[in-house]
Scaffold this motif. Sequence first.
Motif, short mmCIF file in Angstrom:
data_model
loop_
_atom_site.label_atom_id
_atom_site.label_comp_id
_atom_site.label_asym_id
_atom_site.label_seq_id
_atom_site.Cartn_x
_atom_site.Cartn_y
_atom_site.Cartn_z
N LEU A 40 -6.76 -8.69 9.16
CA LEU A 40 -7.84 -9.21 10.00
C LEU A 40 -8.96 -9.83 9.16
CD1 LEU A 40 -8.03 -6.30 12.59
CD2 LEU A 40 -7.28 -8.64 13.04
N TYR A 41 -9.11 -9.33 7.94
CA TYR A 41 -10.17 -9.85 7.08
C TYR A 41 -9.74 -11.13 6.36
CZ TYR A 41 -13.53 -10.17 3.25
OH TYR A 41 -14.47 -10.62 2.36
N ALA A 42 -8.53 -11.12 5.81
CA ALA A 42 -8.12 -12.23 4.95
C ALA A 42 -7.17 -13.21 5.63
CB ALA A 42 -7.46 -11.69 3.68
N LYS A 43 -6.41 -12.75 6.64
CA LYS A 43 -5.40 -13.61 7.28
C LYS A 43 -5.49 -13.51 8.79
CE LYS A 43 -2.20 -13.59 3.38
NZ LYS A 43 -0.78 -13.63 2.98
N ARG A 44 -6.71 -13.63 9.28
CA ARG A 44 -6.96 -13.48 10.70
C ARG A 44 -6.17 -14.50 11.53
NH1 ARG A 44 -11.21 -11.04 13.48
NH2 ARG A 44 -11.63 -11.88 15.56
N HIS A 45 -5.91 -15.67 10.95
CA HIS A 45 -5.20 -16.73 11.68
C HIS A 45 -3.76 -16.34 11.99
CE1 HIS A 45 -4.17 -17.31 7.46
NE2 HIS A 45 -3.09 -17.96 7.86
N LEU A 46 -3.24 -15.31 11.32
CA LEU A 46 -1.87 -14.87 11.58
C LEU A 46 -1.77 -13.90 12.76
CD1 LEU A 46 -0.45 -14.26 7.99
CD2 LEU A 46 -0.03 -16.22 9.50
N CYS A 47 -2.90 -13.48 13.31
CA CYS A 47 -2.89 -12.51 14.40
C CYS A 47 -2.84 -13.23 15.75
CB CYS A 47 -4.13 -11.63 14.34
SG CYS A 47 -4.19 -10.56 12.89
N HIS A 48 -1.86 -12.85 16.55
CA HIS A 48 -1.74 -13.38 17.91
C HIS A 48 -2.39 -12.35 18.83
CE1 HIS A 48 -0.05 -15.01 21.57
NE2 HIS A 48 0.47 -16.03 20.89
N PHE A 49 -3.67 -12.56 19.15
CA PHE A 49 -4.46 -11.54 19.83
C PHE A 49 -4.00 -11.32 21.27
CE2 PHE A 49 -7.29 -12.69 16.32
CZ PHE A 49 -7.55 -11.43 15.82
N TRP A 50 -3.44 -12.33 21.91
CA TRP A 50 -2.90 -12.13 23.25
C TRP A 50 -1.75 -11.14 23.20
CZ3 TRP A 50 1.90 -12.62 25.41
CH2 TRP A 50 1.98 -12.62 26.81
N LEU A 51 -0.85 -11.32 22.23
CA LEU A 51 0.28 -10.41 22.06
C LEU A 51 -0.19 -9.00 21.74
CD1 LEU A 51 3.37 -9.95 21.75
CD2 LEU A 51 3.11 -10.62 19.35
N ILE A 52 -1.15 -8.88 20.82
CA ILE A 52 -1.67 -7.58 20.43
C ILE A 52 -2.30 -6.87 21.62
CG2 ILE A 52 -3.40 -6.42 19.00
CD1 ILE A 52 -2.95 -8.67 16.92
N LEU A 53 -3.08 -7.60 22.42
CA LEU A 53 -3.78 -6.99 23.56
C LEU A 53 -2.80 -6.42 24.59
CD1 LEU A 53 -6.36 -6.50 25.25
CD2 LEU A 53 -6.05 -8.80 26.19
N TRP A 54 -1.86 -7.24 25.04
CA TRP A 54 -0.97 -6.80 26.11
C TRP A 54 0.04 -5.77 25.64
CZ3 TRP A 54 -2.16 -7.32 30.95
CH2 TRP A 54 -3.00 -8.36 31.34
N MET A 55 0.50 -5.88 24.41
CA MET A 55 1.46 -4.91 23.90
C MET A 55 0.82 -3.54 23.72
SD MET A 55 4.58 -6.21 23.48
CE MET A 55 5.34 -5.13 22.29
N THR A 56 -0.42 -3.49 23.24
CA THR A 56 -1.07 -2.19 23.00
C THR A 56 -1.52 -1.54 24.30
OG1 THR A 56 -3.13 -3.39 22.53
CG2 THR A 56 -1.81 -2.70 20.66
#
Length: 297
Positions: A40-56
Amino acid sequence: GGAVAFPVMVLFIKLSAEDGRDFSLMIQSVGMSSASFLILYAKRHLCHFWLILWMTISAVPGLILGLEVATSSRITALGFTTAVSCFAIAFFYHRECTRQAQEESQADQAVEAWDLLRFDLESSIGRRIPFTNLPWLLTALACIFGMAGGFLTAKLGSGADMLAYIFGILWNSLVPKEAQMSENMLTASSVVIMAICSVLGTCLRLLTAEISHDVMLCWAACVPVVVLGAPLGSMLLSPSSTKFLRRCFYLFVLLQFISMGVFQLKADLVAWTVVLLAVLITSLMSHLLLRRTGWYP
């Protein structure tokens, strides 16, 4: 994460499958969280926040249900071997045997489900699905995969990350190339998802059951290693290292499968039948899905 921790604890440290599950959750709550912080600090662009939100969000009821359902240690060990082997087969088939392996998405930002309506969906998915319903379909599938991943995590100490990755493969089969998730994005997002599920699972176990003293000792011994090793490992998420990381994963799964077969399954014909049948079904489903989407070279 858990793909290494669980078999080591069960096969070599000789803990029960339940203790192996607890250790996997606890150690990933440290290692995956450390890796997630650096991502999240160095490679934030690799995070798909929609996927993270709904999966968690959807993983929470799966975690609770999984911790409430009692299973024997042998079934837990058998379930772990089956789940990891099936995921490895699907992953290998997808990455090494299809056209998309040579057509990796280069999208530099995540596209959420509702943003897909900006694309020409009718030409990319044809008449298979009414394109205006695609965001709803993907959201529903994310919730289903998330709940299943939470259940597996509660029983095996791992699973949410594998189900998130499999959902990503399905996502890429339904959306235009410009909206597909790259392999590194899927990996980074699955790490964050697994970190959250591990923390939640550990908290639930601490609140509802007593974790054995042996597990606490193993966890304390390994924390200094993973708190540094996991973030350093996350820095290997670069296009040049993906092939090497895939081969390492294949090797780990193969060693885990052999070890479980020698020390756990042994001559149990029923257990071998279940595992091999699951692998066969996974291979067949992967073949049919990828043939339907036209991903063959």
